[in-house]
Design an enzyme around this catalytic site. Structure first.
Site, PDB file in Angstrom:
ATOM      1  CD  GLU A 272      -1.119   2.380  -4.423  1.00 29.73           C
ATOM      2  OE1 GLU A 272      -0.661   3.472  -4.807  1.00 29.73           O
ATOM      3  OE2 GLU A 272      -2.286   2.244  -4.034  1.00 29.73           O
TER       4      GLU A 272
ATOM      5  CD  GLU B  89      -3.438   7.597  -0.216  1.00 27.77           C
ATOM      6  OE1 GLU B  89      -2.725   6.570  -0.422  1.00 27.77           O
ATOM      7  OE2 GLU B  89      -4.584   7.723  -0.650  1.00 27.77           O
TER       8      GLU B  89
END
Ligand SMILES: C[S@@+](CC[C@H](N)C(=O)[O-])C[C@H]1O[C@@H](n2cnc3c(N)ncnc32)[C@H](O)[C@@H]1O
Length: 476
Positions: free
Chosen positions: A301, A292
């Site tokens: 990210e 995640e």
């Protein structure tokens, strides 16, 4: 009056704040006994209190010449030099005092402080450590030691020291404040709201329970607190390798894992996943990848290169993956709350346009900027797909789509609102389309470089390119 009585009188006067009177009394003594060390030193204290630091320095120097091993005089000289901005002489005075008595925590503290002021963090660290060894209750040394450790990129120990200091001084708000400020610099502040998102957590746990089989070796990339790794262990994994690039978080994850008694089944690796080596960090490739590492537009990210690398180097063929994929969608929108980020002109009759030097690049390599949608955001078009990600094999790093998008409402499209559906496991999906108060992911808003006038009933051609940043082209 005898010198002894004059001395008592002078000290009393200085202590009660009658500085001029006290100095006059000391002067009377010095007229009779020019070498009287307590009178020279006392006069120095009086001058220091009056803010006459140069005069104080001269008096302390005279006292020191007559009593070279008196460490209190040296400390007073050091403080007077510091107050006068003469840092090197201050250091030399404290260093002499330290040579005479290396067991005094105050001397060590001030030597540390002066070294820190001179940018010598490593030397300062040594003195602060010694201060705390000599006096573990030295409050300021905890703060300064944490500060110099942080400056030397040792955030984990800096935070550990401040947490210990918080336990020692529970009512000291300054320590809590400094710890919070360093923590905010060390790791992003969204970790707590993310952990408090029950919908996200439950969806991941349902998918992990449906995916992990007893005996699996699991790799959790970007473990943060270790939460998903612990879920995998609870689901029956033989062992979980939980990697976390942020050292502070990796340290906290280890604490969390131990607190929950799972240290024998979860290994926390304080590394970026691209630095993991099979055979060193983990004995073999993993059967399951859990990750995640998604921002509100999935890719911000570094999820794509990370998952791609994992498929090449860290996973067995046919590994199972949570999430299996994601779909990213967008809609053209008018976001009046973002106008203020584009430019300023006149404000209250004044031309403040030079402030436009601060406008952010809305789309540029390495400068991905998403804002959040607000209740004033108005969706103008039907939703359109930006990309469908499949993480069950190595994802591509760049993508491009072109869509014909029906305009539903008239208005100036200045942004693309972005949301995603995370396909965690068959039948388990988390969506940010209608994010609610307890969801930590928000509907993202990416400002367009230009503004497009849209009219209801028209069709816009929207081209989306992603290659380290989103590039939207809208033609109406
Ligand atoms: C969004 S947080 C999620 C934390 C945790 N997985 C959870 O769900 O509660 C992502 C974390 O992954 C870490 N991270 C991102 N990419 C990484 C990578 N390739 N290798 C190691 N850590 C990574 C970041 O430092 C961050 O702490």
């Amino acid at each position: 009056m005898s010198t002894e009585i004059l001395m008592q009188q002078a000290v009393g006067q200085i202590q009660s704040g009658q500085l001029a009177e006290g100095l006059a009394s000391f002067q009377l003594i010095l007229e009779q006994e020019p070498d009287n060390v307590p009178a020279l030193s006392g006069s120095g204290v009086g001058e220091s209190l009056r803010g006459n630091h140069e005069a104080a320095i001269r008096l302390f120097q005279q006292a020191h010449a007559r009593a070279p091993s008196d460490t209190q005089i040296l400390a007073n000289l050091g403080h007077a030099c510091m107050a006068a901005g003469r840092a090197e002489e201050a250091s030399s005075a404290f260093a002499k005092a330290h040579q005479i008595n290396d067991q005094d925590p105050e001397t060590c503290y001030w030597l540390g402080y002066l070294a820190e002021q001179q940018g010598e963090e490593q030397r300062a660290e040594g003195y602060y450590r010694r201060t705390l060894l000599l006096n573990p209750a030295h409050r300021q040394a905890h703060l300064q030691l944490a500060n110099v450790l942080f400056l030397q990129s040792n955030a984990p120990e800096a935070l550990a020291i401040l947490r210990a200091a918080e336990a020692r001084f529970p009512d000291d708000r300054d320590i809590t404040f400094v710890r919070g400020r360093l923590a905010a610099k060390a790791a992003p502040g969204w970790h707590l709201p993310m952990l408090a998102d029950p919908v996200r957590n439950d969806a991941f746990e349902a998918a992990i329970n449906a995916t992990v089989r007893p005996g699996d070796v699991v790799l959790d990339i970007g473990t943060g607190s270790g939460l998903l790794a612990m879920m995998a262990a609870r689901a029956g994994a033989a062992h979980v390798y939980a990697c976390e690039a942020d050292e502070v978080l990796a340290g906290l994850a280890r604490e969390v894992v131990s607190l929950n008694g799972l240290q024998d089944r979860i290994t926390v690796l304080a590394k970026h996943s691209s630095a993991l080596v099979v055979g060193e960090d983990m004995p073999r490739r993993a059967d399951v990848l859990i990750t995640e590492i998604f921002d509100s537009a999935i890719v911000g990210e570094g999820a794509l290169p990370t998952i791609r690398h994992a498929w090449g180097a860290l996973l067995v063929d046919g590994a199972r993956v949570v999430p299996e994929g994601a779909t990213l969608q967008g809609a053209l929108a008018a976001c009046p709350h973002l106008q203020c980020f584009r430019s300023v002109g006149r404000v209250n009759g004044f031309d403040v346009s030079p402030m436009n030097a601060l406008t952010q690049p809305f789309g540029h390599r390495d400068a991905q900027v998403y804002f959040q949608a607000s209740e004033t955001s108005r969706i103008l078009s039907a939703p359109f797909p930006l990309h469908a990600f499949d993480f069950r094999s190595a994802p591509t790093l760049a993508f491009e789509t072109e869509c014909q998008v029906p305009i539903l409402e008239t208005g100036d499209a200045d942004s693309v609102l972005i949301w995603f559906d995370l396909h965690l496991a068959p039948g388990v999906t988390y969506s940010t389309r209608h994010s609610k108060a307890q969801h930590h992911w928000r509907l993202a808003a990416q400002p367009l470089l230009g503004i497009s006038a849209c009219r209801a009933g028209e069709t816009a051609t929207v081209k989306t390119r992603f290659e380290s940043y989103f590039d939207f082209t809208v033609a109406v």
